[in-house]
Write an enzyme that holds these catalytic residues in place. Structure first.
Site, short mmCIF file in Angstrom:
data_model
loop_
_atom_site.label_atom_id
_atom_site.label_comp_id
_atom_site.label_asym_id
_atom_site.label_seq_id
_atom_site.Cartn_x
_atom_site.Cartn_y
_atom_site.Cartn_z
N VAL A 178 -23.09 9.73 22.85
CA VAL A 178 -23.62 9.21 24.11
C VAL A 178 -22.82 7.97 24.49
CG1 VAL A 178 -25.67 8.36 25.31
CG2 VAL A 178 -25.91 10.03 23.47
N GLY A 218 -26.09 11.54 19.07
CA GLY A 218 -27.22 12.44 18.95
C GLY A 218 -26.85 13.67 18.17
N GLY A 219 -27.86 14.51 17.89
CA GLY A 219 -27.61 15.75 17.16
C GLY A 219 -26.75 16.72 17.94
N PHE A 220 -26.65 16.52 19.29
CA PHE A 220 -25.88 17.43 20.12
C PHE A 220 -24.59 16.82 20.63
CE2 PHE A 220 -30.42 18.68 21.22
CZ PHE A 220 -30.48 19.56 20.16
N GLY A 221 -24.28 15.60 20.24
CA GLY A 221 -23.04 14.99 20.67
C GLY A 221 -23.20 13.51 20.91
N LYS A 268 -24.30 11.94 27.97
CA LYS A 268 -24.35 12.69 26.72
C LYS A 268 -23.30 13.80 26.78
CE LYS A 268 -28.06 13.34 24.39
NZ LYS A 268 -29.39 13.78 23.91
N ILE A 302 -22.56 4.42 22.74
CA ILE A 302 -23.81 3.71 22.41
C ILE A 302 -24.71 4.50 21.47
CG2 ILE A 302 -23.84 2.34 24.52
CD1 ILE A 302 -25.73 4.38 25.74
N ASP A 361 -39.77 17.47 19.68
CA ASP A 361 -39.12 16.48 18.81
C ASP A 361 -39.53 15.07 19.22
OD1 ASP A 361 -37.57 15.74 16.63
OD2 ASP A 361 -35.73 15.56 17.81
#
Length: 664
Positions: A357, A352-355, A371, A349, A468
């Site tokens: 989702v 993100g900047g970290f992986g 996540k 869905i 952020d």
């Protein structure tokens, strides 16, 4: 205090790094996967959008971003008419991976598209250089280049009793890497670092880096670097970290190893090693690895598996009723695989900047969002679990709830409650979907975000700065209630602290407070600034970073100020909510938004005051002042940027890189 065992390990690792100084490995960067700070300069005549040179410049910036996916260095000449030709190049730092390189150049290209409209420009980012001009400059360190120097420095200095030794070691080591870069004979490389650093006290070493444009001759490269070195005493005498850059070269040092351990060059300018030396290095490497493994096993056997994080213990004041056992929050990997259909693409869905989702469903029917974090982490499992326990305690109706985690088979997964209506930006910036947000819904979203931030800043057991906050990190539930999400860059301050410093500027352009982008200083007032931007975006239905109306209104903040100053604030109102708006509420929100984006952090209200202003109908609000207006012009010949020291505060989910991210 560092134990004798840890001290021994550090010394062993340092010795091994000094021995293991050959090879040409390209691994992940030590810095974040995107430019977190920059030294940028724009010079010459301003260009209109229809100017042929400007059009060629735009074409170069777009092509540079595309070329960086497969190249670390590239030069080009864009345009058929010599008078309008753009000469440009990009170059990545010699120790970063291809992905980091591409991300840096792509962000730099976008940055220049938005903020520089002049004939000549260059930008040294953390991981790359982007440069262009109306004259060819690729292979020459010109007199014009030598006239433009940029400095960025750490505001903290080495101690006075170490200063003499520090300057002596810095001088020798920085010249050593300058020689190494100038004498680098590898294709498209003029880059050098000193592995292991150069020790100037029992507890401190200096780590230098030097780099030139590869097409410079060795002589011009060394001359450029020498000029940069000569500016160190004036720019950053005794500073704990400094960068001095010309458009063609750059030197950089810190008191921590900010570049990769396995670097393409050891900084000694050697063209090769003998067979005997290679054998010696191989044996030394094997010995160091074996010794390190033995010591690590020895220490791990003595480390309690249930050791609590000292900072969390202090924050909870020893109140056992407030403790959460991290183990109680752990999900099995098999359960998460079943819930997400083995991380099926159909269940993805977001990214993100970290992986990525994924949506999932637990056996009890509860919907979850999972996540899947990057595996590039050096963070310990116990520390990760303890931080999960902290975030799990952050329970508020306007925060996305963290249900637990999975730490198994190399996976690091965060399990959140599932929020069905996506993020605020999904509705707010879409011409059709924004009509679903009438004024009453928008006002409810504004007040909900304010209450969530108030909880983070003042009402939770730990003071947390989100760092952020943006429309993309505000999720909306089935009733369009806002929930603040994505704590990947959040910082824990002490219980009685409200601010801190960081050496990695991370966040999203358009939402970051001015003191954070220039000095690295963040505080609860940094979040207040971001909140002010979000308020004005909600009212206008426009994104701050892409808003441009005229020379007098170059972003949404300056436009809102101009309308307020001229007595026409309702002119900024999103046309889709004109019929549903309550004028007194809109005017109050515009005024609060402008108060929140004041240039000086001390002028901005605390979130407790903001919530009070929003809830009271008869509250008298202060008059706002002119906010910091984004400038497209840089008239200074020596642009300056401060880079603060490393943060002493704690980064939530420290396993993740300090880069921009999107919501759950």
């Amino acid at each position: 205090m560092m134990s004798k065992h840890n001290f021994l390990i550090n010394k062993v690792v340092q010795s091994c790094l000094l021995l293991w100084c050959c090879g040409s490995l390209r691994t992940h960067a030590a810095a974040a996967d995107g430019p977190s700070s920059l030294i940028r300069g724009c010079q010459g005549t301003n260009l209109s959008d229809v100017n042929p040179y400007r059009q060629n410049l735009n074409q170069f910036l777009v092509s540079a971003a595309a070329a960086s996916r497969t190249q670390d260095f590239n030069t080009s000449a864009t345009g058929s008419d010599p008078s309008d030709t753009v000469y440009g190049l990009f170059m990545c730092r010699g120790d970063v991976s291809s992905d980091v390189c591409a991300n840096c150049v792509s962000t730099a290209s976008t940055d220049f598209l938005n903020y520089c409209s002049q004939m000549v420009g260059y930008g040294w980012y953390d991981n790359c250089l982007l440069r262009y001009s109306n004259q060819s400059f690729f292979s020459v360190f010109s007199q014009a280049d030598a006239a433009v120097a940029s400095c960025a420095w750490n505001t903290m200095n080495v101690s006075s009793d170490e200063a003499d030794k520090f300057n002596q070691v810095l001088g020798s080591s920085i010249n050593e890497v300058a020689d190494g870069a100038a004498n680098d004979t590898r294709p498209l490389q003029k880059f050098a670092v000193r592995l292991g650093g150069a020790e100037f006290s029992s507890s401190n070493s200096v780590y230098p880096l030097a780099q030139c444009i590869p097409e410079l001759s060795g002589t011009d490269c060394r001359r450029c670097l020498s000029d940069a070195i000569s500016l160190l005493p004036r720019c950053c005498a005794n500073s704990r970290g400094c960068r001095v850059a010309f458009p063609s070269c750059m030197i950089w040092y810190e008191l921590f190893q900010f570049y990769n351990i396995a670097s393409p060059s050891s900084g000694k300018g050697k063209k090769g090693i003998s067979k005997q030396a290679a054998i010696g290095i191989a044996f030394s490497t094997i010995f160091c690895v074996l010794l390190f493994v033995v010591l690590a096993v020895f220490l791990l056997k003595r480390r309690s598996r249930k050791r609590r994080d000292a900072e969390i213990q202090e924050a909870y004041d020893g109140d056992e009723s407030l403790q959460i056992d991290p183990e109680s929050l752990q999900y099995s990997l098999s359960a998460i695989r079943i819930a997400t259909d083995d991380f099926s693409v159909d269940n993805k869905i977001g990214q993100g900047g970290f992986g990525p989702v994924y949506k999932g469903k637990l056996p009890d029917g509860q919907d979850i969002a999972v996540k899947r974090l990057s595996r590039r982490s050096g963070q310990g499992a116990q520390e990760f679990k303890n931080e999960i326990a902290v975030v799990a305690k952050l329970q508020h109706r306007n925060l996305v709830r963290l249900l637990g985690f999975c730490l198994e088979a190399g996976e690091k997964l965060l399990i959140y409650e599932f929020v069905p209506n996506k993020s605020l930006d999904y509705f707010l910036f879409d011409p059709e979907k924004q009509q679903l947000l009438d004024w009453s819904k928008r006002y409810k979203i504004i007040t909900g975000i304010a209450r969530g931030l108030l909880y983070l800043h003042e009402d939770s057991r730990l003071r947390i700065v989100h760092r952020d906050l943006k429309a993309g990190n505000i999720l909306l539930d089935e009733r369009m209630n806002p929930k603040i999400a994505d704590f990947g860059m959040a910082k824990i301050c002490g219980v009685d602290e409200f601010e801190g410093n960081t050496n990695r500027i991370a966040g999203t352009i358009g939402y970051m407070a001015p003191e954070y982008t220039t000095t690295g200083q963040f505080s609860v007032k940094s979040d207040v600034f971001s909140f002010g931007v979000v308020i004005l975006e909600i009212i206008a239905g426009k994104k701050n970073s892409s808003f441009y109306l005229s020379e007098d209104s170059r972003d949404l903040l300056s436009y809102a100020w101009e309308q307020w100053r001229h007595g026409t604030p309702l002119a900024m109102l999103d046309p889709t909510i004109v019929d549903s708006c309550v004028e007194i509420e809109v005017l109050k929100c515009i005024q609060i938004g402008l108060l929140c984006v004041e240039e000086g952090a001390d002028r901005r209200p605390m979130m407790s005051s903001v919530v009070y202003m929003l809830s009271g109908d008869s509250v008298t609000l202060p008059d706002p002042h002119l906010p910091l207006i984004s400038r497209r012009e840089r008239t200074e010949s020596i642009p300056e940027e401060l880079e603060s020291d490393r943060s002493d505060t704690k980064l939530l989910f420290g396993s993740m890189t300090d880069s921009s991210s999107s919501a759950v």
